[in-house]
Structures are given as C-alpha cells and as structure tokens.
Scaffold this active site. Structure first.
Site, PDB file in Angstrom:
ATOM      1  N   ASP A 195      75.133  83.100  55.439  1.00 37.36           N
ATOM      2  CA  ASP A 195      76.249  83.678  56.413  1.00 37.36           C
ATOM      3  C   ASP A 195      76.390  83.008  57.387  1.00 37.36           C
ATOM      4  O   ASP A 195      75.442  82.004  57.931  1.00 37.36           O
ATOM      5  CB  ASP A 195      75.719  84.982  56.588  1.00 37.36           C
ATOM      6  CG  ASP A 195      76.681  85.956  57.320  1.00 37.36           C
ATOM      7  OD1 ASP A 195      77.953  85.699  57.267  1.00 37.36           O
ATOM      8  OD2 ASP A 195      76.372  86.889  57.658  1.00 37.36           O
ATOM      9  N   ASN A 227      83.672  91.192  49.963  1.00 35.57           N
ATOM     10  CA  ASN A 227      84.489  90.009  50.380  1.00 35.57           C
ATOM     11  C   ASN A 227      85.948  89.989  49.832  1.00 35.57           C
ATOM     12  O   ASN A 227      86.762  89.267  50.628  1.00 35.57           O
ATOM     13  CB  ASN A 227      83.715  88.566  50.067  1.00 35.57           C
ATOM     14  CG  ASN A 227      82.516  88.441  51.071  1.00 35.57           C
ATOM     15  OD1 ASN A 227      81.701  87.662  50.626  1.00 35.57           O
ATOM     16  ND2 ASN A 227      82.733  88.891  52.102  1.00 35.57           N
TER      17      ASN A 227
END
Ligand code: IPE
Ligand code: IPE
Ligand code: MG
Length: 246
Positions: free
Chosen positions: A21, A69
């Site tokens: 991330d 996502n």
C-alpha cells in the site's frame, strides 16, 4: 551488523503475505500522477520476491488488486491491469531464473482477457518450479473467497460427497482459493495504514502483524529483513502460556 545476517534462517515465516500500500501517496509526494507510483511499486515487488526466495521463504502472497479496487477511477484500473500484463511479460525470466512458481487467487474471471491469458501462461510455464510459491491476489476479496468456499462445500453436501458432520478446518482450507498453502505466519502492510482491507481473513487467524510507515515504492529488501527480524523476536503462543512454549 548487516541486517540479513541477523536473520535466523531456521525460524523463517513459512508463509509471508504483504499488503502493498501507498503507491498513490508516494507519487503525490513527488508531484506525480498515481500511475507513476504504481510503476515504481513494481520495483519493490521484485525486491521482495528476490529477497524472499534468497532467504528460503516457501510462500509469498502479494495483495495486488482487491475486489474493492474495481471501484477506482476507470483509468487507474486500466493502468493497473496494463502494468500487470507488462510485469508478467518482463518478470517471467526472474521467476524462471529463481525457480519460482506463480499462482493467483481471486475472481480471476473478472480480469481483462489479456491479463487473464498472460497470467495463465506464466502459471503454466512456472508450474514445475520448486524454490518458492509466489501467489498474486488479483481481484481478490476474502469475503468473496469465503462465499465461494461455502458454495463449493454446499454443492458437495447436496450431492452427498461431504457430510455436514465432517466439515472441519481442513475441509474449509481445501476449498479456499489458497487451498493447501500454509497459514500466514507474517503479514506486512506498508504505508502506515493499520487495517486488513478484506485480505486472507481466514488464513491470518494467527499471523503476526507488522505495520510500517514506508510507502510501497520505497520498500526494499532491507525493509523486508527488518520485518523478519521483528517477527523472529515475537513469541508465538497459539493460546498456550509462555512457559509451555519454552
Ligand atoms: C497500493 O497503493 C496499490 C493498490 C491498492 C492497487 P494505493 O494505490 O492504494 O496507494 P495509496 O493508498 O492511495 O497511497
Ligand atoms: C488494499 O489497499 C488492497 C491492495 C493493496 C491491493 P487499498 O489502498 O485498496 O486499501 P484501503 O481501501 O485503503 O483499505
Ligand atoms: Mg491504498
């Protein structure tokens, strides 16, 4: 002392999972577009893949794209999918040279045709490699995986292949996308966020969690070594007392 030499290779995590991330924030800090962060994130992927294989880690699972996502801007999703195809084409050699077998978990049917095809090709080409299993979580969501698992088991119950009394942990394990992979021992998340974001909920039941503020494109082998050294300092008790362990 060099970090790598501080690692006890007889106490490595069997299964290391990473939530990669911070690509977007990394790019933003540099005044660049998010795509630039994703491109640079691929260098860190190579660092951890090589670093893990060199150490002797058996399973490495990388969270590359979540079911959630898909809700990102269309252009970003497209960039990520193109990057996946380009990386697979480029890194097949790294996988072969390092004797690494590629697997993928997630709702792979959702991937664009080109990405799905490239992925299947690399999986096929590396299927006999033995040193490490690299699993990419793509279009992956743990809740979706669990729903899928319940459905598969239910069908077997309905067809009298499994009886409900015999459903135990191993039956669940066999029907997850991760199938017979070892439980996760160490879960690393970069970028300072301290959450799981729908990743391997069943498989991390007893994982050690390691959070670092380093943004993913800055993550190197040295950061991997730091995480493993920290992991090796922890006492994994699995419900027992410290005295029982020692
Ligand atoms: C991780 O970086 C890559 C993916 C989730 C695909 P992000 O894109 O989430 O970066 P931040 O969290 O916005 O910085
Ligand atoms: C988690 O990162 C998914 C991946 C690393 C692929 P996100 O950046 O999507 O997570 P949230 O939404 O901030 O929790
Ligand atoms: Mg993020």
């Amino acid at each position: 002392m060099e970090l790598k030499s501080q690692i006890n290779t007889s106490k490595l995590p069997k299964h290391l999972a990473i939530i990669m991330d911070g690509n977007g924030r990394w790019a933003k800090q540099k005044g660049m577009l998010r795509a630039f962060g994703h491109e640079n994130g691929t260098k860190s992927v190579r660092q951890v893949v090589e670093g893990s294989a060199e150490l002797g880690i058996e399973n490495l699972t990388l969270y590359a794209f979540s079911t959630e996502n898909w809700n990102r801007p269309k252009l970003e999703v497209k960039t990520l999918m193109n990057l996946l195809v380009a990386s697979l084409k480029k890194e097949i050699k790294t996988l072969q040279d390092n004797d690494i077998k590629l697997l993928a978990i997630g709702n792979l049917e959702e991937l664009p045709k080109k990405a799905h095809k490239e992925l299947q090709e690399v999986i096929e080409k590396t299927k006999d490699n033995k040193r490490m299993i690299l699993t990419l979580a793509l279009s992956y969501g743990s809740r979706e995986e669990l729903i899928n698992t319940v459905k598969k088991i239910s069908i077997k119950v309905k067809n009298n292949i499994i009886s409900p009394e015999n459903i135990d942990e191993s039956v669940i394990n066999e029907h997850l996308y991760t199938q017979n992979l070892h439980d996760v021992d160490l879960l690393i998340r970069t970028s300072g966020e301290q959450r799981i974001s729908n990743f391997l909920l069943w498989q991390i039941a007893y994982a050690e969690l390691y959070f670092t503020n380093v943004l993913w494109p800055d993550f190197t082998k040295q950061h991997l070594y730091e995480a493993i050294i920290e992991y090796q300092k922890r006492e994994r008790r699995f419900g027992k007392t410290s005295e029982q362990i020692n």
